[in-house]
Design a protein around this motif. Sequence first.
Motif, PDB file in Angstrom:
ATOM      1  N   CYS A  41      35.440 -49.791   2.894  1.00  0.00           N
ATOM      2  CA  CYS A  41      34.412 -49.676   1.847  1.00  0.00           C
ATOM      3  C   CYS A  41      33.072 -49.245   2.413  1.00  0.00           C
ATOM      4  CB  CYS A  41      34.279 -50.983   1.080  1.00  0.00           C
ATOM      5  SG  CYS A  41      33.390 -52.271   1.967  1.00  0.00           S
ATOM      6  N   ALA A  45      30.842 -54.687   0.934  1.00  0.00           N
ATOM      7  CA  ALA A  45      31.355 -56.024   0.591  1.00  0.00           C
ATOM      8  C   ALA A  45      32.515 -55.959  -0.394  1.00  0.00           C
ATOM      9  CB  ALA A  45      30.237 -56.935   0.061  1.00  0.00           C
ATOM     10  N   LEU A  46      33.329 -54.924  -0.306  1.00  0.00           N
ATOM     11  CA  LEU A  46      34.421 -54.733  -1.257  1.00  0.00           C
ATOM     12  C   LEU A  46      35.816 -54.823  -0.625  1.00  0.00           C
ATOM     13  CD1 LEU A  46      32.915 -51.736  -3.244  1.00  0.00           C
ATOM     14  CD2 LEU A  46      33.133 -54.113  -4.021  1.00  0.00           C
ATOM     15  N   CYS A  47      35.979 -54.391   0.622  1.00  0.00           N
ATOM     16  CA  CYS A  47      37.337 -54.245   1.178  1.00  0.00           C
ATOM     17  C   CYS A  47      37.813 -55.467   1.954  1.00  0.00           C
ATOM     18  CB  CYS A  47      37.410 -53.015   2.073  1.00  0.00           C
ATOM     19  SG  CYS A  47      36.521 -53.184   3.644  1.00  0.00           S
ATOM     20  N   ALA A  48      36.904 -56.266   2.447  1.00  0.00           N
ATOM     21  CA  ALA A  48      37.207 -57.487   3.201  1.00  0.00           C
ATOM     22  C   ALA A  48      37.896 -57.247   4.541  1.00  0.00           C
ATOM     23  CB  ALA A  48      38.031 -58.469   2.371  1.00  0.00           C
ATOM     24  N   CYS A  50      36.417 -56.605   7.110  1.00  0.00           N
ATOM     25  CA  CYS A  50      35.482 -57.088   8.131  1.00  0.00           C
ATOM     26  C   CYS A  50      35.329 -58.613   8.070  1.00  0.00           C
ATOM     27  CB  CYS A  50      34.119 -56.425   7.954  1.00  0.00           C
ATOM     28  SG  CYS A  50      33.283 -56.943   6.446  1.00  0.00           S
ATOM     29  N   CYS A  86      29.977 -57.217   7.418  1.00  0.00           N
ATOM     30  CA  CYS A  86      29.104 -56.106   7.001  1.00  0.00           C
ATOM     31  C   CYS A  86      27.878 -56.609   6.258  1.00  0.00           C
ATOM     32  CB  CYS A  86      29.869 -55.104   6.155  1.00  0.00           C
ATOM     33  SG  CYS A  86      30.364 -55.698   4.518  1.00  0.00           S
TER      34      CYS A  86
HETATM   35 FE1  FES Z   1      34.275 -53.597   3.540  1.00  0.00          FE
HETATM   36 FE2  FES Z   1      32.775 -55.362   4.902  1.00  0.00          FE
HETATM   37  S1  FES Z   1      33.795 -55.634   3.042  1.00  0.00           S
HETATM   38  S2  FES Z   1      33.286 -53.346   5.451  1.00  0.00           S
END
Ligand code: FES
Length: 106
Positions: A41, A45-48, A50, A86
């Motif tokens: 992402c 803060a969308l893909c998790a 990280c 992130c």
């Molecule tokens: Fe996608 Fe942190 S949630 S990089």
Amino acid sequence: MINIFIESDLGERQALEVPTDMGFNLMEILKAYEYDIQATCGGMALCATCHIEVLEGKENLPESNDQELDTLDALPNSDSNSRLSCQLRPSDEMDGLVIRLKALQE
Ligand code: FES
């Protein structure tokens, strides 16, 4: 420059030197150290991918925003020590932070 420690599943800690004055978030720094974080992402803060677990120093981190909380709530393996790297911008208060990379275990 501060130190952040990455703890492995075996309990070994690797110290990373982390700049606080270059504007990078923690996900970007972990990628620069060649940890395998996809960050699909781009830090929104969308893909998790990280996802980290904070083992020591949680009290020195800023509060999560609503988007980070929503994304963490949707994860099966998140708990109160979970953060999205992130969304963390290294600061002097974070010196000595100990984390474990969660996304790599999924
Ligand atoms: Fe996608 Fe942190 S949630 S990089």
